[in-house]
Design an enzyme around this catalytic site. Structure first.
Site, PDB file in Angstrom:
ATOM      1  N   CYS A  87       0.831  -1.201   0.000  1.00  0.00           N
ATOM      2  CA  CYS A  87       0.000   0.000   0.000  1.00  0.00           C
ATOM      3  C   CYS A  87       0.869   1.257   0.000  1.00  0.00           C
ATOM      4  O   CYS A  87       1.900   1.309   0.665  1.00  0.00           O
ATOM      5  CB  CYS A  87      -0.920  -0.012   1.213  1.00  0.00           C
ATOM      6  SG  CYS A  87      -1.921   1.474   1.386  1.00  0.00           S
ATOM      7  N   CYS A  90       1.255   4.874   3.563  1.00  0.00           N
ATOM      8  CA  CYS A  90       2.324   5.343   4.456  1.00  0.00           C
ATOM      9  C   CYS A  90       3.584   4.514   4.194  1.00  0.00           C
ATOM     10  O   CYS A  90       3.504   3.392   3.696  1.00  0.00           O
ATOM     11  CB  CYS A  90       1.916   5.273   5.921  1.00  0.00           C
ATOM     12  SG  CYS A  90       1.102   3.750   6.428  1.00  0.00           S
ATOM     13  N   GLN A 293      -7.616  20.783   7.667  1.00  0.00           N
ATOM     14  CA  GLN A 293      -6.482  19.997   8.156  1.00  0.00           C
ATOM     15  C   GLN A 293      -6.931  18.566   8.473  1.00  0.00           C
ATOM     16  O   GLN A 293      -7.939  18.360   9.151  1.00  0.00           O
ATOM     17  CB  GLN A 293      -5.887  20.639   9.407  1.00  0.00           C
ATOM     18  CG  GLN A 293      -5.268  22.006   9.166  1.00  0.00           C
ATOM     19  CD  GLN A 293      -3.944  21.945   8.414  1.00  0.00           C
ATOM     20  OE1 GLN A 293      -3.398  20.876   8.160  1.00  0.00           O
ATOM     21  NE2 GLN A 293      -3.418  23.098   8.049  1.00  0.00           N
ATOM     22  N   GLU A 343      -7.827  34.165  -0.727  1.00  0.00           N
ATOM     23  CA  GLU A 343      -7.822  32.771  -1.185  1.00  0.00           C
ATOM     24  C   GLU A 343      -8.375  32.743  -2.608  1.00  0.00           C
ATOM     25  O   GLU A 343      -9.385  33.389  -2.898  1.00  0.00           O
ATOM     26  CB  GLU A 343      -8.684  31.915  -0.256  1.00  0.00           C
ATOM     27  CG  GLU A 343      -9.002  30.531  -0.749  1.00  0.00           C
ATOM     28  CD  GLU A 343      -7.774  29.657  -0.874  1.00  0.00           C
ATOM     29  OE1 GLU A 343      -7.546  29.141  -1.985  1.00  0.00           O
ATOM     30  OE2 GLU A 343      -7.042  29.503   0.113  1.00  0.00           O
ATOM     31  N   CYS A 418       3.626  23.155   4.532  1.00  0.00           N
ATOM     32  CA  CYS A 418       3.512  21.700   4.467  1.00  0.00           C
ATOM     33  C   CYS A 418       4.617  21.101   3.598  1.00  0.00           C
ATOM     34  O   CYS A 418       4.601  19.902   3.317  1.00  0.00           O
ATOM     35  CB  CYS A 418       2.137  21.299   3.935  1.00  0.00           C
ATOM     36  SG  CYS A 418       1.765  21.934   2.288  1.00  0.00           S
TER      37      CYS A 418
END
Length: 467
Positions: A87, A90, A293, A343, A418
């Site tokens: 997968c 992660c 988030q 934005e 990020c």
């Protein structure tokens, strides 16, 4: 040597790439000459000696499959997830969490040092007490056969059917498994990316850890009408019975060829078309396409850190650049005289306005513009702000926007990033305008992945002595 198309090598892992995979170099003998081959090897750690199998080894760069760990890293663990080896969700379940955090700190320090900043201002990465089941949103994909899962590591076209997911919220996993059983029982076909045929494309599940509300959104190429109405009714019955917390069950039509989470039309099967979530005492409405988030525990830390570094004052004006739905805007607006949020996504601006109203905040001005034009318009109306916060996408703000910020001369800047790579390049643009980087705090928003968030404080040199 295995055969003409594959080769087996023993090699040492030198470092990790930015996606978290091991990197190594091996030398090949070919027609009496030695050639260097650079390898990318998932599920390995720096300093390990491993045996790998390489497909098509005549290329200068190649992906290699781990066959055996000969000398293991002292922090190597047995991955708890049964899908880990395949997968792509992660990449570091085989690494002790303390080692992951240390690597993320070192990574941020190295990037800042490359751009001329003192790495000693980088604090140790803030981790999670319980780094599992932390995600409040997941997107799953159907295979052409109708199986629901996540993309295979390194192969976007292959879907891994899941039994569980250890980084998703537990109600998210339960909802996804219920949809997967429904699709199998009705023998509904998945969407084929090459032929553009089939019905089921994606499932997106949101879970509010604060309110307990859940959204389940099914993306399909047809409406839930005609022959599909019975199946849609059965889905509604199954989901509402298995998960009474579901306050929004959606069937979204998506006929576009692009493989994105989007919709031409929304059908509400049960509940409403949004759910409520809360962060730092503020309430937000979240639609299927709302950016919010995805780790609420660490997101609260981001807001707390931004407030600590920004030091907002009741007499000050502030700009929130890339403000989204107001995640940072609302907490800051409670502490300043006036706040302008900018934005480019119009739906996010409408949500920000609604969220401000829902929370009784009336000193905000939200503008749907790109960053550069938005700054000009706000400066014309508001004048020079004392404080500016920016939280750009992974691609960063870019040099033109950063120079625009530098020329506007806010006393203090809080940059929430990020992507440390684009962050380091962006803040280097502020140095010629008189800014000093005071503090960088990495935060682990995504345990068991290579991603790391940063909150940083920059001040004009004349203000440096006051902070």
């Amino acid at each position: 040597m295995i055969d003409g198309a594959k080769q087996s090598f023993i090699t040492d892992i030198e470092q990790l790439d930015k996606k978290g995979a091991g990197q190594a170099v091996v030398w090949q003998e070919e027609e009496g000459k030695r050639k260097k081959l650079k390898l990318t090897i998932p599920s390995t750690l720096p300093g390990e000696k491993v045996r790998v199998l390489i497909d098509r080894p005549k290329r200068r760069k190649a992906n290699a499959r781990l066959e055996e760990v000969i000398e293991a890293h002292p922090e190597r663990l047995e991955p708890p997830c049964p899908h880990f080896d395949r997968c792509g969700g992660c990449v570091w379940q085989h690494w002790q969490y303390e080692g992951q955090l240390r690597h993320k700190t070192e990574h941020v320090k190295a990037l800042l040092e490359q751009h001329g900043f003192d790495p000693n201002i980088v604090r140790e990465t803030i981790g999670m007490e319980h780094p599992w089941h932390y995600r409040n949103k997941m997107e799953f994909t159907f295979s052409p056969e109708g199986l629901l899962g996540l993309h295979e590591q390194g192969n976007f076209r292959q879907i891994i059917s899941l039994e569980t997911c250890l980084i998703a919220g537990e109600r998210i996993v339960k909802a996804a498994m219920e949809v997967a059983r429904w699709a199998r029982d009705h023998q509904l076909p998945g969407y084929h990316k090459d032929t553009h045929e089939g019905l089921l494309r994606h499932v997106m599940v949101r879970e509010s850890f604060a309110t307990g509300e859940v959204m389940v959104a099914l993306f399909a190429t047809e409406a839930p009408e005609g022959e599909l109405k019975q199946a849609a009714d059965d889905l509604t019955e199954r989901i509402t019975k298995a998960l009474p917390e579901v306050k929004s069950l959606l069937w979204l039509e998506n006929r576009a060829w692009a493989d994105r989470i989007q919709a031409e039309q929304t059908h509400v099967l049960a509940g409403r078309d949004f759910i409520y979530d809360e962060l730092c005492g503020f309430r937000y409405r979240l639609w299927f396409d709302t950016f919010f988030q995805t780790n609420p525990v660490q997101a609260a830390k981001l807001v707390e850190l931004a407030l600590e570094m920004g030091k907002p004052q009741p007499h000050e004006k502030m700009i929130d650049l890339f403000c989204g739905v107001g995640t940072f805007s609302l907490p800051f607006a409670k502490r300043v005289k006036a706040l302008a949020g900018i934005e480019i996504v119009e739906t996010s601006i409408e949500s920000a306005k609604r969220n401000a109203k829902d929370n009784g905040i009336d000193n905000t001005y939200f503008l749907a513009r790109d960053a550069r034009r938005g700054i000009d318009e706000v400066l014309e109306q508001f004048g020079r702000p004392e404080l500016l916060l920016l939280d750009p996408p992974r691609s960063g703000a870019g040099g033109k926007v950063m120079r625009k910020i530098g020329r506007s001369q806010p006393e203090r800047i809080v940059y929430v990033s990020c992507n440390p790579e684009t962050f380091a390049a962006d803040i280097a643009e502020l140095v010629p305008f008189g800014y000093t980087l005071k503090t960088v705090q990495p935060v682990d928003m995504f345990p068991h992945t290579a991603h790391v968030e940063c909150v940083s404080q920059l001040v004009l040199k004349k203000e440096a002595g006051k902070n």
